[in-house]
Write a protein that holds these residues in place. Structure first.
Motif, PDB file in Angstrom:
ATOM      1  N   VAL A 200       0.859  -1.185   0.000  1.00 24.90           N
ATOM      2  CA  VAL A 200       0.000   0.000   0.000  1.00 24.90           C
ATOM      3  C   VAL A 200       0.897   1.237   0.000  1.00 24.90           C
ATOM      4  N   HIS A 201       0.329   2.363  -0.391  1.00 28.09           N
ATOM      5  CA  HIS A 201       0.978   3.666  -0.204  1.00 28.09           C
ATOM      6  C   HIS A 201       0.116   4.450   0.776  1.00 28.09           C
ATOM      7  N   GLU A 202       0.770   5.100   1.731  1.00 21.85           N
ATOM      8  CA  GLU A 202       0.040   5.872   2.728  1.00 21.85           C
ATOM      9  C   GLU A 202       0.731   7.201   2.989  1.00 21.85           C
ATOM     10  N   GLY A 203       0.130   7.972   3.880  1.00 24.50           N
ATOM     11  CA  GLY A 203       0.695   9.253   4.259  1.00 24.50           C
ATOM     12  C   GLY A 203      -0.324  10.363   4.113  1.00 24.50           C
ATOM     13  N   VAL A 204       0.109  11.575   4.421  1.00 27.82           N
ATOM     14  CA  VAL A 204      -0.754  12.754   4.302  1.00 27.82           C
ATOM     15  C   VAL A 204      -0.245  13.619   3.159  1.00 27.82           C
ATOM     16  N   PHE A 205      -0.920  14.716   2.923  1.00 28.96           N
ATOM     17  CA  PHE A 205      -0.580  15.575   1.794  1.00 28.96           C
ATOM     18  C   PHE A 205      -0.163  16.957   2.295  1.00 28.96           C
ATOM     19  N   GLY A 206       0.833  17.531   1.607  1.00 28.66           N
ATOM     20  CA  GLY A 206       1.276  18.876   1.955  1.00 28.66           C
ATOM     21  C   GLY A 206       1.751  18.969   3.384  1.00 28.66           C
ATOM     22  N   ASN A 207       1.216  19.957   4.106  1.00 28.49           N
ATOM     23  CA  ASN A 207       1.595  20.155   5.504  1.00 28.49           C
ATOM     24  C   ASN A 207       0.522  19.658   6.471  1.00 28.49           C
ATOM     25  N   ASP A 208      -0.369  18.797   5.979  1.00 28.11           N
ATOM     26  CA  ASP A 208      -1.425  18.290   6.850  1.00 28.11           C
ATOM     27  C   ASP A 208      -0.828  17.566   8.056  1.00 28.11           C
ATOM     28  N   PRO A 209      -1.509  17.601   9.205  1.00 30.70           N
ATOM     29  CA  PRO A 209      -1.038  16.843  10.369  1.00 30.70           C
ATOM     30  C   PRO A 209      -0.982  15.354  10.047  1.00 30.70           C
ATOM     31  N   ILE A 210      -0.043  14.649  10.636  1.00 32.35           N
ATOM     32  CA  ILE A 210       0.127  13.221  10.367  1.00 32.35           C
ATOM     33  C   ILE A 210      -1.107  12.433  10.806  1.00 32.35           C
ATOM     34  N   ASN A 211      -1.855  12.944  11.781  1.00 30.87           N
ATOM     35  CA  ASN A 211      -3.031  12.227  12.281  1.00 30.87           C
ATOM     36  C   ASN A 211      -4.340  12.783  11.722  1.00 30.87           C
ATOM     37  N   LYS A 212      -4.264  13.458  10.588  1.00 35.08           N
ATOM     38  CA  LYS A 212      -5.484  14.014   9.997  1.00 35.08           C
ATOM     39  C   LYS A 212      -6.499  12.903   9.735  1.00 35.08           C
ATOM     40  N   TRP A 213      -7.713  13.081  10.238  1.00 35.51           N
ATOM     41  CA  TRP A 213      -8.838  12.148  10.058  1.00 35.51           C
ATOM     42  C   TRP A 213      -8.579  10.763  10.663  1.00 35.51           C
ATOM     43  N   TRP A 214      -7.536  10.651  11.464  1.00 38.72           N
ATOM     44  CA  TRP A 214      -7.247   9.343  12.065  1.00 38.72           C
ATOM     45  C   TRP A 214      -8.382   8.938  13.001  1.00 38.72           C
ATOM     46  N   ASN A 215      -8.622   7.660  13.094  1.00 43.67           N
ATOM     47  CA  ASN A 215      -9.672   7.070  13.933  1.00 43.67           C
ATOM     48  C   ASN A 215     -11.065   7.446  13.439  1.00 43.67           C
ATOM     49  N   GLN A 216     -11.167   7.772  12.155  1.00 44.30           N
ATOM     50  CA  GLN A 216     -12.456   8.053  11.541  1.00 44.30           C
ATOM     51  C   GLN A 216     -12.743   6.996  10.469  1.00 44.30           C
ATOM     52  N   THR A 217     -13.958   6.982   9.995  1.00 41.09           N
ATOM     53  CA  THR A 217     -14.373   5.985   9.014  1.00 41.09           C
ATOM     54  C   THR A 217     -14.110   6.472   7.589  1.00 41.09           C
ATOM     55  N   ILE A 218     -14.268   5.560   6.640  1.00 36.24           N
ATOM     56  CA  ILE A 218     -14.359   5.913   5.231  1.00 36.24           C
ATOM     57  C   ILE A 218     -15.784   5.597   4.797  1.00 36.24           C
ATOM     58  N   PRO A 219     -16.263   6.159   3.674  1.00 35.92           N
ATOM     59  CA  PRO A 219     -17.679   5.996   3.316  1.00 35.92           C
ATOM     60  C   PRO A 219     -18.139   4.536   3.311  1.00 35.92           C
ATOM     61  N   GLY A 220     -19.184   4.265   4.105  1.00 39.40           N
ATOM     62  CA  GLY A 220     -19.777   2.936   4.146  1.00 39.40           C
ATOM     63  C   GLY A 220     -19.147   1.966   5.127  1.00 39.40           C
ATOM     64  N   SER A 221     -17.997   2.316   5.695  1.00 40.29           N
ATOM     65  CA  SER A 221     -17.281   1.374   6.569  1.00 40.29           C
ATOM     66  C   SER A 221     -17.796   1.447   8.001  1.00 40.29           C
ATOM     67  N   PRO A 222     -17.564   0.384   8.776  1.00 44.17           N
ATOM     68  CA  PRO A 222     -17.776   0.491  10.226  1.00 44.17           C
ATOM     69  C   PRO A 222     -16.628   1.290  10.839  1.00 44.17           C
ATOM     70  N   HIS A 223     -16.761   1.627  12.101  1.00 40.85           N
ATOM     71  CA  HIS A 223     -15.639   2.246  12.798  1.00 40.85           C
ATOM     72  C   HIS A 223     -14.635   1.155  13.140  1.00 40.85           C
ATOM     73  N   VAL A 224     -13.415   1.327  12.683  1.00 36.75           N
ATOM     74  CA  VAL A 224     -12.326   0.389  12.980  1.00 36.75           C
ATOM     75  C   VAL A 224     -11.324   1.134  13.853  1.00 36.75           C
ATOM     76  N   PRO A 225     -11.146   0.732  15.101  1.00 40.45           N
ATOM     77  CA  PRO A 225     -10.251   1.473  16.000  1.00 40.45           C
ATOM     78  C   PRO A 225      -8.862   1.661  15.399  1.00 40.45           C
ATOM     79  N   GLY A 226      -8.413   2.916  15.394  1.00 42.17           N
ATOM     80  CA  GLY A 226      -7.068   3.219  14.924  1.00 42.17           C
ATOM     81  C   GLY A 226      -6.906   3.285  13.421  1.00 42.17           C
TER      82      GLY A 226
END
Length: 328
Positions: A200-226
């Motif tokens: 996989v490729h991961e990371g944030v964009f530009g100067n966004d915080p490393i934890n941007k949107w962390w511990n949140q869902t993606i569309p349609g997903s359940p909440h997955v801790p972390g």
């Protein structure tokens, strides 16, 4: 008493089903290199201090990775071959014969590479034969086509006695419904049975915080801790694959921490946050910051000085050499 014995048997069965290497201790920071550059010197310095890179990935020039594997066998080596089918052009239509032709052409190129590079087959632990094949917003049926293409690559790899790092998703992809459809094809069960892994490729964009949107869902997903849409998106995969007993190792083969490439202290803070999370997942082997030894087109993406700076990546790996990571 019977319940205790049953639970013990289940635990043993689960442990016994993991037939891959385990990164039992140390930091998760690996290396992504577009050329040999200083990578052999970095590996030697770590070895002198009693540790090693969990993963070293090279692109095209794989000769130095072969040497590293010979000298430091605990390091997992990943060899990236650039091909005309990196992005799976046939995934955008319904002609199944084109998928097989693409797989055949990719292995013709692989065979030429192996003939020209002594030791490549023996010392490249995993081959990455694709790169970010489908972007965001791709229809589900194209992702299912991609799974079929990965299946064909896996068949070719099995015949040649090599292992692959499959998929190589772009950061922020795929979506939850794509993951479900791909798992439903059964490809991860076949990957696990044959010893292949996922990139996989991961990371944030530009100067966004490393934890941007962390511990949140993606569309349609359940909440997955972390888990999160950017960093630790792979945990959505883990959530589905664990339900099917099809969990496979994952490497983030390209990663951007955000905040640019000059502020060593900031980059290390970001790396520490990610690493302290990643150590909780035994199937996550390594994160490979993009990149070192950059070619002319990638000069702005250079983590070389972050590795060597006081308190940088090399010092981080030395400091964490005895940290215990999660195991199956």
């Amino acid at each position: 008493m019977f319940k205790v014995l049953l639970l013990a048997c289940v635990a043993l069965a689960c442990a016994g089903s993991w037939n891959y290497p385990v990164v039992k201790k140390g930091g998760k920071i690996g290396i992504h290199a577009l050329g040999s550059g200083k990578v052999p010197a970095y590996a030697a310095e770590l070895h002198k201090n009693g540790t090693h890179f969990p993963v070293v990935k090279s692109v095209s020039d794989i000769s130095f990775v072969i040497t590293i594997k010979q000298m430091y066998p605990k390091t997992i080596t990943l060899c990236r071959l650039i091909t005309a089918n990196d992005a799976c052009p046939p995934c955008h239509n319904n002609d199944t014969t084109q998928l097989q032709k693409a797989a055949n052409a990719t292995f013709e190129q692989w065979e030429k590479k192996v003939k020209l590079t002594k030791g490549a087959k023996e010392y490249c632990d995993y081959w990455e034969l694709q790169n970010e094949p489908l972007g965001g917003g791709t229809p589900v049926w194209q992702n299912v086509r991609l799974a079929k293409y990965m299946d064909l690559l896996m068949d070719g790899a099995n015949k040649r006695g090599i292992k692959l790092a499959l998929f190589t998703w772009s950061a922020g992809t795929p979506e939850w419904n794509d993951m479900q459809a791909i798992v439903a094809t059964g490809i991860f069960g076949r990957m696990k049975a044959n010893g292949h892994i996922m990139a996989v490729h991961e990371g944030v964009f530009g100067n966004d915080p490393i934890n941007k949107w962390w511990n949140q869902t993606i569309p349609g997903s359940p909440h997955v801790p972390g888990a999160g849409p950017l960093c630790f998106r792979y945990r959505f995969w883990n959530h589905i694959l664990e339900q099917h007993n099809e969990l496979v190792p994952i490497i983030s083969t390209e990663f951007y921490y955000g905040g640019g490439f000059q502020n060593t202290r900031d980059v290390i803070k970001r790396a520490q946050w990610y690493d302290n999370q990643a150590k909780l997942d035994y199937n996550f082997w390594s994160v490979c910051p993009f990149t070192v030894s950059p070619t002319p087109g990638w000069k702005a993406h250079d983590y070389d000085h972050i590795y060597t700076a006081p308190g940088g990546f090399l010092d981080f790996l030395k400091e964490y050499e005895n940290r215990t990571d999660a195991t199956p």
